[in-house]
Design an enzyme around this catalytic site. Structure first.
Site, PDB file in Angstrom:
ATOM      1  N   ASP A 112       0.865  -1.185   0.000  1.00 28.98           N
ATOM      2  CA  ASP A 112       0.000   0.000   0.000  1.00 28.98           C
ATOM      3  C   ASP A 112       0.899   1.231   0.000  1.00 28.98           C
ATOM      4  OD1 ASP A 112      -3.218   0.490   1.162  1.00 28.98           O
ATOM      5  OD2 ASP A 112      -1.828   2.164   0.967  1.00 28.98           O
ATOM      6  N   THR A 127     -15.831  -2.515  -9.825  1.00 33.83           N
ATOM      7  CA  THR A 127     -17.015  -1.795  -9.316  1.00 33.83           C
ATOM      8  C   THR A 127     -18.194  -1.914 -10.282  1.00 33.83           C
ATOM      9  OG1 THR A 127     -17.871   0.446  -8.952  1.00 33.83           O
ATOM     10  CG2 THR A 127     -15.954   0.288 -10.346  1.00 33.83           C
ATOM     11  N   ASP A 128     -19.391  -1.804  -9.746  1.00 34.52           N
ATOM     12  CA  ASP A 128     -20.577  -1.800 -10.616  1.00 34.52           C
ATOM     13  C   ASP A 128     -20.642  -0.535 -11.476  1.00 34.52           C
ATOM     14  OD1 ASP A 128     -21.225   0.028  -8.602  1.00 34.52           O
ATOM     15  OD2 ASP A 128     -23.127  -0.932  -8.060  1.00 34.52           O
ATOM     16  N   GLU A 129     -19.816   0.484 -11.108  1.00 35.96           N
ATOM     17  CA  GLU A 129     -19.873   1.746 -11.855  1.00 35.96           C
ATOM     18  C   GLU A 129     -19.385   1.572 -13.297  1.00 35.96           C
ATOM     19  OE1 GLU A 129     -18.701   5.231  -9.632  1.00 35.96           O
ATOM     20  OE2 GLU A 129     -19.164   4.246  -7.741  1.00 35.96           O
ATOM     21  N   TYR A 176     -13.345   8.176 -12.846  1.00 42.45           N
ATOM     22  CA  TYR A 176     -13.100   7.021 -11.968  1.00 42.45           C
ATOM     23  C   TYR A 176     -13.577   5.732 -12.625  1.00 42.45           C
ATOM     24  CZ  TYR A 176     -14.176   3.562  -8.372  1.00 42.45           C
ATOM     25  OH  TYR A 176     -14.291   2.375  -7.669  1.00 42.45           O
ATOM     26  N   LYS A 211     -11.522   2.385 -13.963  1.00 47.39           N
ATOM     27  CA  LYS A 211     -11.767   1.016 -13.471  1.00 47.39           C
ATOM     28  C   LYS A 211     -12.143   0.094 -14.638  1.00 47.39           C
ATOM     29  CE  LYS A 211     -11.812  -0.277  -9.676  1.00 47.39           C
ATOM     30  NZ  LYS A 211     -10.712  -0.823  -8.830  1.00 47.39           N
ATOM     31  N   ASN A 268     -21.858  -0.147  -3.832  1.00 49.90           N
ATOM     32  CA  ASN A 268     -21.294   0.756  -2.805  1.00 49.90           C
ATOM     33  C   ASN A 268     -21.169   0.043  -1.461  1.00 49.90           C
ATOM     34  OD1 ASN A 268     -22.401   2.624  -4.895  1.00 49.90           O
ATOM     35  ND2 ASN A 268     -21.666   4.150  -3.447  1.00 49.90           N
ATOM     36  N   ASN A 269     -19.953  -0.025  -0.952  1.00 49.82           N
ATOM     37  CA  ASN A 269     -19.722  -0.618   0.370  1.00 49.82           C
ATOM     38  C   ASN A 269     -19.944   0.420   1.462  1.00 49.82           C
ATOM     39  OD1 ASN A 269     -17.275  -3.230   0.267  1.00 49.82           O
ATOM     40  ND2 ASN A 269     -18.449  -2.501  -1.488  1.00 49.82           N
ATOM     41  N   PRO A 303     -24.260  17.892   3.133  1.00 43.76           N
ATOM     42  CA  PRO A 303     -24.414  18.218   1.710  1.00 43.76           C
ATOM     43  C   PRO A 303     -24.997  17.061   0.899  1.00 43.76           C
ATOM     44  CG  PRO A 303     -22.102  17.737   2.231  1.00 43.76           C
ATOM     45  CD  PRO A 303     -22.864  17.597   3.504  1.00 43.76           C
ATOM     46  N   TYR A 362     -26.108  16.050  -2.852  1.00 41.39           N
ATOM     47  CA  TYR A 362     -25.938  16.514  -4.233  1.00 41.39           C
ATOM     48  C   TYR A 362     -27.273  16.467  -4.974  1.00 41.39           C
ATOM     49  CZ  TYR A 362     -20.918  15.463  -3.458  1.00 41.39           C
ATOM     50  OH  TYR A 362     -19.635  15.391  -2.971  1.00 41.39           O
ATOM     51  N   ARG A 422     -23.167  16.759  -8.537  1.00 41.54           N
ATOM     52  CA  ARG A 422     -21.909  16.241  -9.095  1.00 41.54           C
ATOM     53  C   ARG A 422     -22.014  16.239 -10.617  1.00 41.54           C
ATOM     54  NH1 ARG A 422     -20.553  10.252  -7.199  1.00 41.54           N
ATOM     55  NH2 ARG A 422     -19.440  11.255  -5.492  1.00 41.54           N
TER      56      ARG A 422
HETATM   57  P1  NAD Z   1      -9.883   3.385  -0.476  1.00 42.12           P
HETATM   58  O1  NAD Z   1      -9.704   4.641  -1.243  1.00 42.12           O
HETATM   59  O2  NAD Z   1     -10.456   3.432   0.903  1.00 42.12           O
HETATM   60  O3  NAD Z   1      -8.469   2.640  -0.337  1.00 42.12           O
HETATM   61  C1  NAD Z   1      -7.572   2.531  -1.395  1.00 42.12           C
HETATM   62  C2  NAD Z   1      -6.249   2.040  -0.831  1.00 42.12           C
HETATM   63  O4  NAD Z   1      -5.331   1.905  -1.932  1.00 42.12           O
HETATM   64  C3  NAD Z   1      -5.599   2.999   0.176  1.00 42.12           C
HETATM   65  O5  NAD Z   1      -5.061   2.271   1.255  1.00 42.12           O
HETATM   66  C4  NAD Z   1      -4.478   3.664  -0.638  1.00 42.12           C
HETATM   67  O6  NAD Z   1      -3.390   4.065   0.173  1.00 42.12           O
HETATM   68  C5  NAD Z   1      -4.107   2.560  -1.596  1.00 42.12           C
HETATM   69  N1  NAD Z   1      -3.516   3.070  -2.838  1.00 42.12           N
HETATM   70  C6  NAD Z   1      -3.986   4.063  -3.637  1.00 42.12           C
HETATM   71  N2  NAD Z   1      -3.168   4.241  -4.680  1.00 42.12           N
HETATM   72  C7  NAD Z   1      -2.164   3.332  -4.550  1.00 42.12           C
HETATM   73  C8  NAD Z   1      -1.016   3.023  -5.330  1.00 42.12           C
HETATM   74  N3  NAD Z   1      -0.743   3.684  -6.466  1.00 42.12           N
HETATM   75  N4  NAD Z   1      -0.215   2.028  -4.904  1.00 42.12           N
HETATM   76  C9  NAD Z   1      -0.476   1.358  -3.757  1.00 42.12           C
HETATM   77  N5  NAD Z   1      -1.537   1.620  -2.976  1.00 42.12           N
HETATM   78  C10 NAD Z   1      -2.372   2.598  -3.375  1.00 42.12           C
HETATM   79  O7  NAD Z   1     -10.713   2.444  -1.421  1.00 42.12           O
HETATM   80  P2  NAD Z   1     -11.784   1.317  -1.049  1.00 42.12           P
HETATM   81  O8  NAD Z   1     -13.101   1.949  -0.853  1.00 42.12           O
HETATM   82  O9  NAD Z   1     -11.227   0.454   0.022  1.00 42.12           O
HETATM   83  O10 NAD Z   1     -11.832   0.518  -2.426  1.00 42.12           O
HETATM   84  C11 NAD Z   1     -11.041  -0.636  -2.636  1.00 42.12           C
HETATM   85  C12 NAD Z   1     -11.291  -1.136  -4.032  1.00 42.12           C
HETATM   86  O11 NAD Z   1     -12.661  -1.452  -4.199  1.00 42.12           O
HETATM   87  C13 NAD Z   1     -10.954  -0.123  -5.123  1.00 42.12           C
HETATM   88  O12 NAD Z   1     -10.353  -0.804  -6.193  1.00 42.12           O
HETATM   89  C14 NAD Z   1     -12.301   0.438  -5.529  1.00 42.12           C
HETATM   90  O13 NAD Z   1     -12.292   0.855  -6.878  1.00 42.12           O
HETATM   91  C15 NAD Z   1     -13.187  -0.767  -5.321  1.00 42.12           C
HETATM   92  N6  NAD Z   1     -14.580  -0.441  -5.016  1.00 42.12           N
HETATM   93  C16 NAD Z   1     -14.905   0.291  -3.908  1.00 42.12           C
HETATM   94  C17 NAD Z   1     -16.241   0.542  -3.621  1.00 42.12           C
HETATM   95  C18 NAD Z   1     -16.654   1.289  -2.378  1.00 42.12           C
HETATM   96  O14 NAD Z   1     -17.846   1.439  -2.153  1.00 42.12           O
HETATM   97  N7  NAD Z   1     -15.749   1.754  -1.539  1.00 42.12           N
HETATM   98  C19 NAD Z   1     -17.242   0.083  -4.475  1.00 42.12           C
HETATM   99  C20 NAD Z   1     -16.867  -0.629  -5.618  1.00 42.12           C
HETATM  100  C21 NAD Z   1     -15.540  -0.907  -5.860  1.00 42.12           C
HETATM  101  P1  TYD Z   2     -20.013   8.245  -2.821  1.00 48.14           P
HETATM  102  O1  TYD Z   2     -19.986   7.778  -1.399  1.00 48.14           O
HETATM  103  O2  TYD Z   2     -19.018   9.268  -3.249  1.00 48.14           O
HETATM  104  O3  TYD Z   2     -19.942   6.945  -3.742  1.00 48.14           O
HETATM  105  P2  TYD Z   2     -20.159   6.796  -5.360  1.00 48.14           P
HETATM  106  O4  TYD Z   2     -20.103   8.133  -5.980  1.00 48.14           O
HETATM  107  O5  TYD Z   2     -18.999   5.939  -5.757  1.00 48.14           O
HETATM  108  O6  TYD Z   2     -21.477   6.124  -5.519  1.00 48.14           O
HETATM  109  O7  TYD Z   2     -21.442   8.840  -3.115  1.00 48.14           O
HETATM  110  C1  TYD Z   2     -22.610   8.074  -2.916  1.00 48.14           C
HETATM  111  C2  TYD Z   2     -23.787   8.898  -3.374  1.00 48.14           C
HETATM  112  O8  TYD Z   2     -23.943  10.018  -2.493  1.00 48.14           O
HETATM  113  C3  TYD Z   2     -23.594   9.504  -4.752  1.00 48.14           C
HETATM  114  O9  TYD Z   2     -24.849   9.485  -5.435  1.00 48.14           O
HETATM  115  C4  TYD Z   2     -23.146  10.924  -4.494  1.00 48.14           C
HETATM  116  C5  TYD Z   2     -23.840  11.269  -3.203  1.00 48.14           C
HETATM  117  N1  TYD Z   2     -23.130  12.200  -2.296  1.00 48.14           N
HETATM  118  C6  TYD Z   2     -23.791  13.312  -1.765  1.00 48.14           C
HETATM  119  O10 TYD Z   2     -24.982  13.546  -2.043  1.00 48.14           O
HETATM  120  N2  TYD Z   2     -23.121  14.136  -0.909  1.00 48.14           N
HETATM  121  C7  TYD Z   2     -21.814  13.926  -0.571  1.00 48.14           C
HETATM  122  O11 TYD Z   2     -21.230  14.742   0.188  1.00 48.14           O
HETATM  123  C8  TYD Z   2     -21.137  12.772  -1.120  1.00 48.14           C
HETATM  124  C9  TYD Z   2     -19.710  12.497  -0.782  1.00 48.14           C
HETATM  125  C10 TYD Z   2     -21.851  11.940  -1.962  1.00 48.14           C
END
Ligand code: NAD
Ligand code: TYD
Length: 376
Positions: free
Chosen positions: A34, A140-142, A165, A169, A194-195, A220, A222, A313
């Site tokens: 990391d 991601t589903d995105e 983003y 991906k 979304n987790n 906030p 959006y 956004r």
């Molecule tokens: P996060 O942003 O919380 O964590 C990302 C981690 O990757 C961090 O620890 C960061 O330090 C590390 N990192 C970033 N760039 C790096 C690099 N160049 N080299 C090494 N380490 C690096 O992200 P997350 O929410 O834990 O997401 C994890 C994965 O799941 C990602 O691939 C994301 O696209 C995917 N994902 C997340 C969600 C969600 O809801 N959070 C949903 C769908 C997919």
């Molecule tokens: P986010 O947690 O950024 O995840 P993603 O964009 O990957 O789905 O946002 C979740 C939803 O919430 C998205 O529709 C954008 C909205 N959002 C707000 O309305 N206000 C905020 O401050 C943020 C961060 C997100």
């Protein structure tokens, strides 16, 4: 004994996965790679780093030397790639970093694994790999784009990303497919919704809302708040990744999520109501208020008037929703945690772990917040 390389293991989902597999499998060795960007925090995995099965390497997944040195030192069997730039809003500000980390980083991990895992070639010239190795890409589903009011993403839904983003991906997913087809590398791709849950960085919706409620700041939302996300409790996600890695059919994509759809505005209202209820029931939780207060009258400030509708956004995807029939049918996985339960667990965790929130937001967070929300 399996040797894992887990990238992004100091981030939200990666850290939860590290904790999950260390508990689930006794006979494993783990290297966590990391780069500790703003989103990665060693405090999140502090206890895990004391485990003799774990080694931490600080480094960038884009760097060939770092990744090579890990494969030279350890007989890695599994690479699970969580490392990414993960925030849509930040990708709108700085797309290039997303392409570098998410696409080139993925390609570098694949390439190094290919070199170390190949043990020969077959009669057609394809590499042949050591038994039992696999690369898993956390996607991601995105990548599927945006849905209208009805329908679900399946693994057959065409890729149609809309944000920098999700485009990055998608690029990463396509290079994984290319390594699978061109070099017959054993891979899986998982695409989750979304987790939410513990250790979620407070730039994303749910932890940001909790943080702002505690600080008495505006919440906030959006646009008009009607955007829909399909929320997945992070531990359920970790279980799914573990299953796909160990039992998923090689070369396959698995969608992970399901039927926990919520409108953003409803999430925000539910979070407000839950924080308030938990604090009414347990005065100890009121210590999380800023400034800390045990007074029940101070809870009156936690109400829907905190909500503020802000500029939308750019390119805001309307709705995501996953049909998890494939992973349920093949691997028996289903999302065990209903949103109503998961959100209470999550809010409790934040109320009990304010030290963690302060630790991860002590750096550039303030600057980020001003920049993102100051002009909305
Ligand atoms: P996060 O942003 O919380 O964590 C990302 C981690 O990757 C961090 O620890 C960061 O330090 C590390 N990192 C970033 N760039 C790096 C690099 N160049 N080299 C090494 N380490 C690096 O992200 P997350 O929410 O834990 O997401 C994890 C994965 O799941 C990602 O691939 C994301 O696209 C995917 N994902 C997340 C969600 C969600 O809801 N959070 C949903 C769908 C997919
Ligand atoms: P986010 O947690 O950024 O995840 P993603 O964009 O990957 O789905 O946002 C979740 C939803 O919430 C998205 O529709 C954008 C909205 N959002 C707000 O309305 N206000 C905020 O401050 C943020 C961060 C997100």
């Amino acid at each position: 004994m399996k040797h894992y390389l887990v990238t992004g293991g100091a981030g939200f989902i990666g850290a939860n996965y590290v904790k999950y597999i260390l508990k689930k499998h006794s006979d494993i060795q783990l290297v966590i790679l990391d780069d500790l960007t703003y989103a990665g925090n060693l405090g999140t995995i502090r206890d895990n780093l004391k485990d003799p099965r774990v080694e931490f390497v600080k480094g960038n997944i884009v760097d060939p030397q770092i990744v090579k040195s890990i494969f030279e030192k350890h007989p890695i069997d599994f690479t699970v790639n969580f490392a990414a730039e993960s925030h849509v809003d930040r990708s709108i500000e700085n797309p290039q970093l997303f392409l570098q980390t998410n696409i080139l980083g993925t390609q570098n991990l694949l390439d190094t694994a290919k070199k170390f895992w190949a043990v020969g070639t077959d009669e057609k010239g394809y590499p042949v790999y050591r038994e039992g190795v696999k690369y898993l890409q956390v996607s991601t589903d995105e990548v599927y784009g945006s849905l209208g009011e009805t329908g679900y993403f399946t693994e057959k839904t065409p890729l149609d990303p809309r944000s920098p983003y999700s485009a990055s991906k998608t690029g990463a997913d396509l290079i994984v497919v290319a390594y699978s087809e061109t070099y017959k590398m054993p891979v899986n791709i998982t695409r989750c919704s979304n987790n939410y849950g513990p250790y979620h960085f407070p730039e994303k919706l749910i932890p940001l809302i909790i943080k702002n409620i505690l600080e008495g700041k505006k919440l906030p939302v959006y646009g008009d708040g009607s955007n829909v996300r399909d929320w997945l409790y992070v531990e359920d996600h970790c279980k799914a990744v573990d299953l796909v890695l160990l039992q998923g059919r090689t070369g396959e994509v698995y969608n992970i999520g399901g039927h926990n759809e919520m409108k953003n505005i409803d999430i925000v209202k539910l979070t407000i109501a839950t924080v308030r209820k938990l604090m009414e029931e347990n005065p100890e939780y009121r210590k999380a208020l800023k400034p800390a207060s045990l007074s029940v009258t101070d809870l009156n400030r936690i109400n829907n008037d905190l909500i503020t509708f802000v500029k939308d956004r750019l390119g805001h995807d309307h709705r995501y929703a996953i049909d998890p029939a494939k992973i349920t049918g093949e691997l028996g996985w289903y999302p065990e945690t209903k949103f109503a339960d998961g959100i209470v667990k999550t809010i409790r965790w934040y109320l009990e772990n304010q030290d963690w929130v302060e630790e991860v937001t002590s750096g550039d967070y303030q600057k980020y917040y001003e920049q993102m929300y100051g002009n909305r």
